[in-house]
Design an enzyme around this catalytic site. Structure first.
Site, PDB file in Angstrom:
ATOM      1  N   CYS A   1       0.827  -1.205   0.000  1.00 28.32           N
ATOM      2  CA  CYS A   1       0.000   0.000   0.000  1.00 28.32           C
ATOM      3  C   CYS A   1       0.859   1.252   0.000  1.00 28.32           C
ATOM      4  O   CYS A   1       0.584   2.209  -0.720  1.00 28.32           O
ATOM      5  CB  CYS A   1      -0.943   0.001   1.194  1.00 28.32           C
ATOM      6  SG  CYS A   1      -2.292  -1.170   0.979  1.00 28.32           S
TER       7      CYS A   1
ATOM      8  N   CYS B   1      -3.145  13.113   8.830  1.00 34.89           N
ATOM      9  CA  CYS B   1      -1.735  13.128   9.235  1.00 34.89           C
ATOM     10  C   CYS B   1      -0.960  13.926   8.190  1.00 34.89           C
ATOM     11  O   CYS B   1      -1.021  13.620   7.005  1.00 34.89           O
ATOM     12  CB  CYS B   1      -1.171  11.716   9.341  1.00 34.89           C
ATOM     13  SG  CYS B   1       0.570  11.695   9.812  1.00 34.89           S
TER      14      CYS B   1
ATOM     15  N   CYS C   1       7.672  44.584 -16.613  1.00 34.20           N
ATOM     16  CA  CYS C   1       7.235  43.253 -17.042  1.00 34.20           C
ATOM     17  C   CYS C   1       5.791  43.283 -17.552  1.00 34.20           C
ATOM     18  O   CYS C   1       5.462  42.653 -18.551  1.00 34.20           O
ATOM     19  CB  CYS C   1       7.341  42.250 -15.889  1.00 34.20           C
ATOM     20  SG  CYS C   1       9.027  41.945 -15.374  1.00 34.20           S
TER      21      CYS C   1
ATOM     22  N   CYS D   1     -21.451  35.666 -47.500  1.00 32.14           N
ATOM     23  CA  CYS D   1     -20.153  34.970 -47.543  1.00 32.14           C
ATOM     24  C   CYS D   1     -19.292  35.266 -46.315  1.00 32.14           C
ATOM     25  O   CYS D   1     -18.192  34.742 -46.190  1.00 32.14           O
ATOM     26  CB  CYS D   1     -19.394  35.341 -48.816  1.00 32.14           C
ATOM     27  SG  CYS D   1     -18.867  37.061 -48.842  1.00 32.14           S
TER      28      CYS D   1
ATOM     29  N   CYS E   1     -24.534  55.489 -50.000  1.00 31.16           N
ATOM     30  CA  CYS E   1     -25.633  55.272 -49.064  1.00 31.16           C
ATOM     31  C   CYS E   1     -25.433  54.005 -48.258  1.00 31.16           C
ATOM     32  O   CYS E   1     -24.410  53.332 -48.366  1.00 31.16           O
ATOM     33  CB  CYS E   1     -26.952  55.208 -49.816  1.00 31.16           C
ATOM     34  SG  CYS E   1     -27.162  53.637 -50.634  1.00 31.16           S
TER      35      CYS E   1
END
Lengths: 556, 194
Positions: A109, A133, A217, A247, A257
């Site tokens: 484990c 823990c 920066c 398109c 106009c």
């Protein structure tokens, strides 16, 4: 002095680099190396911070926060077999391991837990498996258990621990070279500076992008983004064009106009963008009505156009100087060959370092000049400091700055022109005169750069009330070069063991050799002098303080 | 590979005392990768009497990685999404420990139902309501429990229908039921008193 401040940490010297910090903590707190490492990783390798916490909060708190458990003797005499709480199997005692914190689980484990954590990239802080823990697992146990199952992974664990010194350390940054040279740079105090790695890459230590002062920066980040997106252009297009409903091409209205026709033949209303038929009068389109033209749209269009013009102005200047810089880097060869010729000639002059110094001055000031344009774009624009200054103040400051910038620009051009002269064809007298002129120009240019920085630091950025922008200080000698970290001979066994460990690490694939050769091949391929300088060239190494009067330099 | 042996043991262990704990886990199909957990709403909370189903996905690394849990039953709670049942609970994320089990995780969920943490919300709307207008929150939570978490008792539609048949308008009935948390008697009382 300079050499001590900036140091290159290569893969081999990585262990040596952190040994000093580890040793200080180990000696001060009487700890094992792994516990010292745990403390330092938690406090981002800030030794002073570790000591400060120790003094302020005490040992227990310092250890507790970082997850260090000093070896407790409370290891119970466990029975010959126990039940592992993770896999819920009965396990003989010899197949289980108890950590310093006292929690005991079976080796399988533990191993699985370590493997998962290492793969998750959490090697530096593998906590115990018990709920709540926070103790950090013993390095040696991790190493042993993992290497039994997967030696490669154990090696990676080892490397992650070592590289923590770079990744989790404020004073150390990886060199951003691509492909990576394998180096990191360590600075002493000043974290806002520009550095040059031994592989030749120059970068801003604070943000790891290319050296960009006198831009801050943030300014640089915004500028790069802006140049990449060409967002002004996009902005202008969105305001001044509409896409055809058929398109989807952008169509600009060129007068007339509000009935517009796209090159695809489709007619549409400019006001609402909807497709229409072709019948129309000057004011209306047959069978179509969508309201009147709005005034704010007109203002928006004006503003977009003005912003775009402003950006184009600064970008053009910036680009022009960057291009000049690239062209001028070709001068290097010409000057080098001229020096060879001159040295071969019978002449009173023996030393021609003034030529190389002049050339280096040109490179440095050209850089400053080109970055001063994005700086001005943001300093006097509204993106960053819109609320900082009144329009009158802004204009005054802009005039002050531009005055300096223009003087610098003028001198840089003169210097550039002076360096194009054919020195090897000159007689001694003329040569002496040219030399005087070049040295003078160099000195003036350096002084102008310096005073422009002073203006920026004191009068412009220094007087900001709402924001804080800092820039790397001006250095007459250009971007500082990092020196190799010296592998200091430590006492007896110690040094041997450290060298062994380090060699075993670099043995993973001859990293040193690979790193260097690849970085120099990159240098060769794209020949981009703005960020790379060949490592071996002796050209720029002769340093004169060009602030001295010409005669003094002459004598020396 | 999912650790089948451990999950098997957990299932047995968990279902052993489900009468007391109110917690049970069942396998979804034959695979050990997909399970369904059930918890009862804690007594004294708006969730009392409800039975909540939780979808559990087992990652391949279980128990070294936490199980992925999500409420299948709709629930009105600051730390549980009212949209998709996602749960905001530390032990299901970075505080998970391999020593924890499905049972402990489900117990924690039960505890979460009785002690919401609106400071660390999953559902901002619910959390705001919890902080600003607790009575309305409790009412809605009870109504949701009544509506979605009670399988045995009468469905909400039936209650509505019953009250509408008594002569109250449909919209008002629904609103009143929601206010009192789905209790038809309380609703009737409220409707009668106006």
């Amino acid at each position: 002095m300079l050499c001590e401040i900036l140091q290159v940490i290569t893969r081999e010297s990585l262990l040596v680099a952190q040994r000093e910090d580890l040793r200080r903590v180990m000696e001060m707190l009487n700890l094992s190396e792994q516990h010292a490492r745990t403390l330092l990783i938690y406090h981002r390798w800030d030794v002073e911070k570790v000591f400060a916490v120790f003094v302020e909060k005490g040992k227990d708190k310092l250890f507790g926060e970082a997850g260090v458990t000093a070896k407790s003797c409370k290891i119970k005499h466990a029975p010959a077999a126990m039940t592992c709480e993770v896999c819920m199997e009965d396990i003989p005692k010899h197949k289980a391991t108890t950590m310093d914190c006292g929690h005991c689980f079976c080796n399988n484990c533990w191993t699985e837990h370590f493997v998962v954590k290492i793969n998750e990239g959490k090697s530096r802080r593998i906590t115990c498996m018990a709920y709540k823990c926070t103790a950090i697992c013993d390095e040696a146990i991790v190493r042993n258990l993992v290497s039994a199952r997967d030696p490669d992974l154990a090696e990676r664990f080892e490397r992650f621990l070592l590289e923590s010194y770079i990744e989790d350390n404020q004073r150390v940054k990886w060199c951003p070279s691509v492909p990576h040279c394998g180096n990191a740079i360590r600075v002493e105090d000043e974290k806002l500076c520009e550095v040059e790695c031994t592989c030749g890459v120059q970068f801003c230590f604070s943000c790891s992008s290319e050296a960009h002062s006198p831009c801050s920066c943030l300014m640089w980040e915004l500028w790069v983004k802006k140049c990449r997106d060409e967002s002004e252009t996009v902005n202008w297009i969105t305001v001044n064009t509409k896409s055809c409903p058929k398109c989807y091409k952008s169509v600009e209205k060129n007068g007339g106009c509000n009935l517009v026709s796209c090159i695809c033949g489709q007619s549409f209303c400019w006001l609402c963008g909807g497709a229409t038929g072709r019948e129309h009068t000057w004011t209306s389109i047959a069978g179509h009505s969508c309201g009147r033209f709005k005034e704010d749209q007109e203002k928006q269009a004006e503003r977009a156009k003005r912003d775009l013009n402003r950006y184009m102005h600064y970008h053009n200047r910036y680009k022009a100087h960057t291009d000049s810089f690239k062209l001028e880097s070709k001068l290097k060869e010409t000057i080098e060959s001229q020096i060879l010729m001159l040295e071969g000639k019978e002449s009173e002059l023996k030393d021609f370092s003034w030529l190389t110094n002049g050339l280096n001055r040109l490179f440095r000031s050209r850089r400053v000049l080109s970055y001063s344009y994005p700086f001005a774009f943001y300093m006097f624009g509204e993106d960053l400091f819109g609320d900082e200054m009144t329009p009158v103040e802004r204009e005054m400051k802009q005039n002050l700055f531009e005055d300096q910038q223009q003087q610098l620009e003028e001198n840089v051009e003169k210097l550039s022109k002076a360096l194009e002269e054919k020195y090897d064809g000159l007689e001694d007298d003329n040569l002496k005169q040219s030399r005087m002129q070049l040295i003078n120009l160099s000195v003036i240019t350096d002084r102008l750069c310096k005073s422009m920085y002073e203006c920026i630091e004191n009068d412009l950025l220094g007087s900001l009330k709402l924001a804080t922008h800092n820039i790397a200080a001006y250095k007459s000698k250009g971007v500082e070069r990092a020196s190799e970290l010296l592998v200091r001979a430590t006492k007896g066994n110690n040094s041997i063991s450290c060298l062994q460990t380090s060699s075993s690490i670099s043995a993973t694939g001859g990293t040193v050799e690979v790193g260097r050769s690849s970085s120099s091949s990159l240098n060769f391929e794209n020949g981009c002098p703005s960020r790379k300088r060949s490592k071996r060239e002796a050209f720029g190494n002769v340093l004169f303080d060009l602030n001295l009067p010409a005669e003094v330099i002459d004598k020396s | 590979m999912v650790d089948c042996a451990r999950i098997q043991k957990e299932l047995v262990d968990c279902n052993k005392d489900k009468g007391i704990s109110g917690i049970s886990v069942t396998l979804d199909g034959d695979e050990f990768t997909h399970l369904t957990g059930t918890i009862t709403g804690p007594v004294g909370t708006p969730y009392e009497g409800g039975i909540f189903q939780i979808d559990i996905q087992m990652p391949g690394e279980y128990p070294f990685e936490p199980p992925k849990m999500r409420f299948l039953t709709k629930v009105w709670h600051p730390n549980i999404s009212s949209q998709n049942g996602a749960i905001c609970l530390d032990i299901l994320k970075d505080q998970w420990s391999p020593a924890l089990t499905l049972k402990t995780a489900l117990l924690s969920l039960q505890a979460l139902l009785s002690a919401p943490e609106p400071g660390d919300p999953q559902d901002a709307v619910v959390a705001q309501q919890y902080l600003r207008d607790y009575p309305t929150f409790a009412g809605t939570a009870r109504y949701w429990t009544e509506t979605f978490a009670k399988r045995s008792s009468m469905g909400i539609e039936e209650k509505v229908q019953k009250l509408v048949e008594m002569g109250f308008p449909d919209v008002l009935v629904r609103k009143t039921l929601e206010i009192v948390g789905g209790d038809e008697n309380m609703a009737l009382e409220k409707l009668c008193t106006g």
